[in-house]
Design a protein around this motif. Structure first.
Motif: not given
Length: 361
Positions: A74-81, A84-90, A115-123, A128-130
């Motif tokens: 959804l955010l266009g990022v990967n597992r190693n992002s 900061l990369d996640i914030k920019r994509a969001y 997208v907001k839910k994905a951002y909250d989880v990955l940040m 994110r680990e769960v």
């Protein structure tokens, strides 16, 4: 929340329906392809493998598409992002998908919320680990990794599948299928333990960078019913009844022994007759009978007369014919049984070594 519970229930029903689909539909269709005499042996195996692989790929692909994109997609990022990369994509996506900027899109609010839910989880690194290990269901149930709980759930899953696999591979003609199925089950167990107990990201950065450990395990679980039923079909097709072939070989040896005894009895009778004739006419007559001796005159016509040499030649011919039958049966036993006993064990070892090398490098 109800939508997510419905999704989890749908996954359970999909797994159950997939099992019955492979057992009651795919397995008979594969058996039809592998029916003896329908195709050549190698072509039958290739057609069956291709049919199973195609069905498994289509079915699993459709189920994966139905699950929808994960948070990384959804955010266009990967597992190693990084965060900061996640914030920019969001930030970029939120500007594009905001409902105020898409008044004509009735799903704009839904897309923005995802997208907001994905951002909250990955940040959140803990979430994110769960999410990586247990998916969205783990986030909803506030699940955390606990070794005791994990191994108990693992034991229930694999014991259940082990019992089902054992029941479905009962019978003398399912020995190979049982061996292959349990080899695959053990390999899947080793992979799942290695992935789920690893600290951090267990996969190389180049390997499916936007997929999670949870999705990798889901894929293994989804493909196992197809693998198991493929083993059942191909294993039954390649089955060799060693007991029947052994009985055939013993019967051939028994017939050969009967032929030998019959010919030896004829030779003994012939030797006895020659000795009886030779004792009345002297050594010269016996020599002539032994040298010339295969033709006698009865009523002015010549008839062949059995001699020890002729009987021995007959014995040799029968032995050669019987030996050809025995050698054919032995060759069939060797060729059909060659390499079957240890194939699954060696495949499991090589698979584990390859997995460890790839994902630990």
């Amino acid at each position: 929340m109800s939508e997510e519970n419905a999704q989890a229930s749908s996954d359970d029903m999909s797994g159950l329906s997939g099992f019955f689909f492979y057992v009651f539909i795919v397995h008979p269709a594969t058996a039809w392809i592998l029916r003896p005499g329908r195709f050549e042996r190698k072509k039958s195996i290739m057609y069956a493998i291709g049919f199973l692989a195609l069905l498994a790929a289509v079915k699993t692909g459709m189920e994966y598409q139905a699950k929808g994109p994960n948070h990384y997609n959804l955010l266009g990022v990967n597992r190693n992002s990084s965060p900061l990369d996640i914030k920019r994509a969001y930030k970029k996506l939120s500007l594009q998908l905001h409902p105020d900027k898409n008044p004509n899109d009735p799903d704009a609010s839904y897309k923005f919320d995802r997208v907001k839910k994905a951002y909250d989880v990955l940040m959140d690194m803990e979430f994110r680990e769960v999410y990586n290990k247990f998916g969205q269901e783990g986030i909803n149930s506030n699940k955390r990794f606990d070794e005791t709980t994990f191994f108990m759930e693992l034991g229930v899953f694999y014991v259940t599948w082990g019992i089902m696999a054992f029941v479905l591979t009962l019978g003398k003609n399912s020995g190979l299928a049982r061996q292959w199925t349990f080899t695959g089950l053990i390999v899947m167990l080793v992979i799942e333990i290695s992935v789920m107990t690893a600290h951090g990201n267990p996969f190389p950065s180049w390997f499916c960078p936007q997929n999670t450990e949870y999705e990798a395990i889901w894929l293994l679980h989804s493909l196992f019913p197809a693998f198991m039923n493929g083993c059942r079909s191909i294993g039954a097709y390649l089955f060799v009844d060693l007991e029947a072939q052994t009985r055939q070989l013993l019967l051939a040896l028994q017939e050969q022994n009967k032929d030998i005894l019959l010919v030896l009895r004829d030779v003994q009778i012939g030797v006895t007759n020659i000795q009886a004739n030779g004792s009345g006419g002297g050594g010269h007559r016996l020599a002539n009978a032994g040298a010339a001796g295969s033709v006698s005159s009865v009523g002015g016509s010549s008839l062949p007369r059995a001699t020890p040499t002729g009987k021995i030649k007959e014995l040799q011919d029968k032995l050669q014919s019987s030996n050809a039958t025995v050698q054919q049966a032995v060759s069939s036993l060797k060729s059909d049984n060659k390499g079957n006993s240890n194939f699954g064990f060696y495949a499991m070892i090589l698979g584990y070594v390859a997995f460890s090398y790839i994902f630990n490098s």
